[in-house]
Design a protein around this motif. Structure first.
Motif, mmCIF file in Angstrom:
data_model
loop_
_atom_site.group_PDB
_atom_site.id
_atom_site.type_symbol
_atom_site.label_atom_id
_atom_site.label_comp_id
_atom_site.label_asym_id
_atom_site.label_seq_id
_atom_site.Cartn_x
_atom_site.Cartn_y
_atom_site.Cartn_z
ATOM 1 N N SER A 6 106.926 110.690 39.244
ATOM 2 C CA SER A 6 106.312 109.717 38.346
ATOM 3 C C SER A 6 105.117 110.341 37.628
ATOM 4 O O SER A 6 104.716 109.904 36.563
ATOM 5 C CB SER A 6 105.877 108.478 39.123
ATOM 6 N N GLU A 7 104.559 111.375 38.212
ATOM 7 C CA GLU A 7 103.413 112.049 37.608
ATOM 8 C C GLU A 7 103.864 113.234 36.778
ATOM 9 O O GLU A 7 103.065 113.907 36.159
ATOM 10 C CB GLU A 7 102.474 112.585 38.694
ATOM 11 N N GLY A 8 105.141 113.525 36.805
ATOM 12 C CA GLY A 8 105.648 114.778 36.249
ATOM 13 C C GLY A 8 105.592 114.849 34.742
ATOM 14 O O GLY A 8 105.686 113.839 34.043
ATOM 15 N N LEU A 9 105.441 116.062 34.276
ATOM 16 C CA LEU A 9 105.389 116.303 32.851
ATOM 17 C C LEU A 9 106.778 116.776 32.451
ATOM 18 O O LEU A 9 107.177 117.886 32.773
ATOM 19 C CB LEU A 9 104.356 117.400 32.623
ATOM 20 N N LEU A 25 103.040 125.505 28.847
ATOM 21 C CA LEU A 25 101.996 124.533 29.210
ATOM 22 C C LEU A 25 101.934 124.351 30.733
ATOM 23 O O LEU A 25 100.850 124.360 31.330
ATOM 24 C CB LEU A 25 102.281 123.194 28.515
ATOM 25 N N LYS A 26 103.081 124.207 31.372
ATOM 26 C CA LYS A 26 103.103 124.009 32.828
ATOM 27 C C LYS A 26 102.501 125.208 33.553
ATOM 28 O O LYS A 26 101.796 125.060 34.551
ATOM 29 C CB LYS A 26 104.535 123.766 33.307
ATOM 30 N N VAL A 42 98.477 115.590 31.540
ATOM 31 C CA VAL A 42 98.092 116.974 31.811
ATOM 32 C C VAL A 42 96.833 116.997 32.689
ATOM 33 O O VAL A 42 96.751 117.739 33.681
ATOM 34 C CB VAL A 42 97.860 117.756 30.491
ATOM 35 N N ALA A 43 95.872 116.143 32.357
ATOM 36 C CA ALA A 43 94.625 116.099 33.141
ATOM 37 C C ALA A 43 94.927 115.718 34.596
ATOM 38 O O ALA A 43 94.385 116.301 35.539
ATOM 39 C CB ALA A 43 93.661 115.091 32.514
ATOM 40 N N ARG A 44 95.815 114.733 34.755
ATOM 41 C CA ARG A 44 96.178 114.307 36.122
ATOM 42 C C ARG A 44 96.832 115.462 36.894
ATOM 43 O O ARG A 44 96.568 115.672 38.067
ATOM 44 C CB ARG A 44 97.170 113.136 36.087
ATOM 45 N N LEU A 45 97.711 116.184 36.199
ATOM 46 C CA LEU A 45 98.386 117.292 36.877
ATOM 47 C C LEU A 45 97.394 118.375 37.284
ATOM 48 O O LEU A 45 97.504 118.939 38.372
ATOM 49 C CB LEU A 45 99.473 117.872 35.975
ATOM 50 N N ILE A 46 96.431 118.657 36.417
ATOM 51 C CA ILE A 46 95.422 119.659 36.765
ATOM 52 C C ILE A 46 94.719 119.200 38.047
ATOM 53 O O ILE A 46 94.510 119.978 38.977
ATOM 54 C CB ILE A 46 94.411 119.854 35.609
#
Ligand code: ATP
Length: 451
Positions: free
Chosen positions: A134-137, A147-148, A174-178
């Motif tokens: 659900s958080e995936g880009l 980007l990944k 992107v911010a959440r993934l970082i």
């Protein structure tokens, strides 16, 4: 035997000894090098879990160590010891991939915290696909792979990150993934839309307030920085911050301490700041609406998020994802796009990027009859209408009015409504289209009673 090994690189024996004593007490086995060549020899011999190096070494500098390790030991966190005031070198070290900085003279408490954080990195999933889906880009295009990869690299440092990209491209994602890929993953992630906070409440929203410090302050409030303690504070639309607030923010970032409104004491904070904007901050700096020194602090590492138009090959995957999402959310059977609809999406330009694609599919899903979405269900705005100037023919008419204000308001209302419709009511994108700030658009909508 110790579970972890560390490499300490410094030409001053006293400093090496001080660091070694601290690390050995934390149960790390320490190896020491006094210059670049000794360090490279030790790095070739065995792996380490952590490395700390001085910036200036007799036969070179710490950046050489970072570059060597980027290629040979990409997963080993490297801390860089920097002399006070050497901001340029420090920034270069972070850009090159240093995990974090240690200022001279070395503060042992801070060093211990840093080592703990570095060792926690080994527990963080190195692969972005391991983050909950659900958080995936989503995206298999080359630009998304790049980007990944960048996110993975950036997540392993503590440096401030500025995310640039058009509205709806996925900057917050992107911010959440970082955050979730970083050592701070089990601490809070606080997202703030800087354009949506009323100006007179900004200081208290960011830094908190004490009960009774102003009318309406009925209880103590922590503020965003304290709420994000230990974690990440995401400043979305950071370009919307007024200049006086920019100065206060800069101070907090520099001092690593906040003082709540009405409080006499500063409290130290440990927060990683990730910021984003669809605007060109360098241009705002040139126009003197954004502080150069704050820009310098926020933009240590820049991540660019591509427009959807740059990666059309990802449209089918994203479409399928959104259709599935709404089918699940609304408890309805999944549908598919018919051939004409799928083709139209591939050739559409999406000024609102992924968010616009999602909105189009959400609406189409409710319109669709049977088991497929047709071209008509998508209700795409024809290309020609989108590129037509907003007020194409006003100057062709003779303007006659005895109420100039109402007349102008009418034009303003028309322009705003058209921009909002063209962007599917995405205020950020509409504001950009109109060339005004998000805050200005909000104000005008309120004034003109546009809902
Ligand atoms: N690559 C992607 N994969 C899946 N969903 C995505 C992707 N990119 C964006 N989205 C979705 O699109 C929507 C918009 O993304 P997000 O809010 O992160 O964009 P943004 O660039 O921060 O927008 P804004 O500038 O308007 O704040 C969200 O629902 C997000 O989940």
């Amino acid at each position: 035997m110790s579970q972890y090994a560390a490499l300490i690189i410094d030409d001053e024996p006293d400093i090496r000894e001080l660091i070694a004593m601290t690390l050995e007490r934390m149960d790390l086995q320490c190896f020491q090098a006094a210059n670049v060549s000794e360090a490279l020899a030790l790095l070739k011999q065995r792996p380490y879990h952590f490395c700390i190096t001085d910036m200036k070494l007799p036969d070179g500098n710490g950046l050489e160590i970072i570059n060597f390790c980027n290629a040979q030991h990409p997963n080993m966190p490297i801390a860089m010891i920097t002399a006070f005031g050497n901001v340029d070198l420090a920034v270069n070290a972070l850009k090159a991939g240093a995990f974090d900085l240690v200022a001279k003279p070395i503060d042992i408490v801070r060093l211990r915290e840093l080592v703990h954080a570095a060792l926690r990195l080994t527990r963080v999933p190195a692969n972005i696909e391991a983050v909950p889906s659900s958080e995936g880009l989503l995206g298999q295009s080359e630009v998304m792979h790049t980007l990944k990869e960048k996110i993975r690299k950036v997540a392993r440092t503590q440096a401030p990150v500025f995310i640039h990209g058009e509205s709806g491209t996925g900057k917050e994602l992107v911010a959440r993934l970082i955050h979730y890929q970083s050592v701070r993953a089990d601490q809070p992630f606080i997202a703030v839309n800087c354009g949506a906070i009323p100006k007179d409440l900004m200081e208290s929203e960011f830094f908190g307030h004490r009960k009774g410090s102003f009318t309406g302050a009925n209880s103590d409030k922590a503020g965003f920085f304290k709420a994000a303690q230990g974690g990440t504070l995401f400043l979305d639309e950071v370009a919307e911050l007024p200049l006086d607030m920019q100065a206060k923010l800069l101070r907090v970032i520099q001092e690593k301490a906040v003082r709540s409104v009405g409080s006499e004491h500063e409290e130290s904070i440990d927060v990683r700041v990730v910021s984003a904007s669809h605007k060109d901050l360098q241009q705002l700096v040139d126009e003197e609406t954004f502080r150069q020194d704050l820009f310098f602090r926020l933009n240590v590492i820049q991540v660019s998020v591509p427009r959807l138009a740059e990666r059309p090959e990802d449209i089918p995957l994203l479409s399928q994802h959104f259709i599935r999402k709404y089918a699940l959310e609304w408890g309805m059977p999944e549908v598919s796009l018919d051939a004409r609809a799928a083709d139209a999406l591939l050739h559409y330009t999406f000024p609102g990027n992924v968010r616009e694609l999602e909105n189009i599919l959400q609406r189409a899903f409710t319109m669709a009859e049977g088991d497929s979405i047709s071209l008509e269900d998508l209700s795409l705005t024809p290309q020609a209408e989108r590129i037509q100037p907003l007020l194409a023919d006003t100057d062709a008419e003779r303007i006659e009015t005895n109420n100039l204000e109402a007349y102008l308001e009418n034009i303003e209302r028309q322009a705003i409504t058209q921009a909002l419709e063209a962007t599917r009511w995405n205020k950020t994108a509409a504001a950009e289209k109109l060339g005004i700030s998000f805050r200005a658009l909000r104000y005008r909508c309120k004034k003109l009673a546009i809902d």
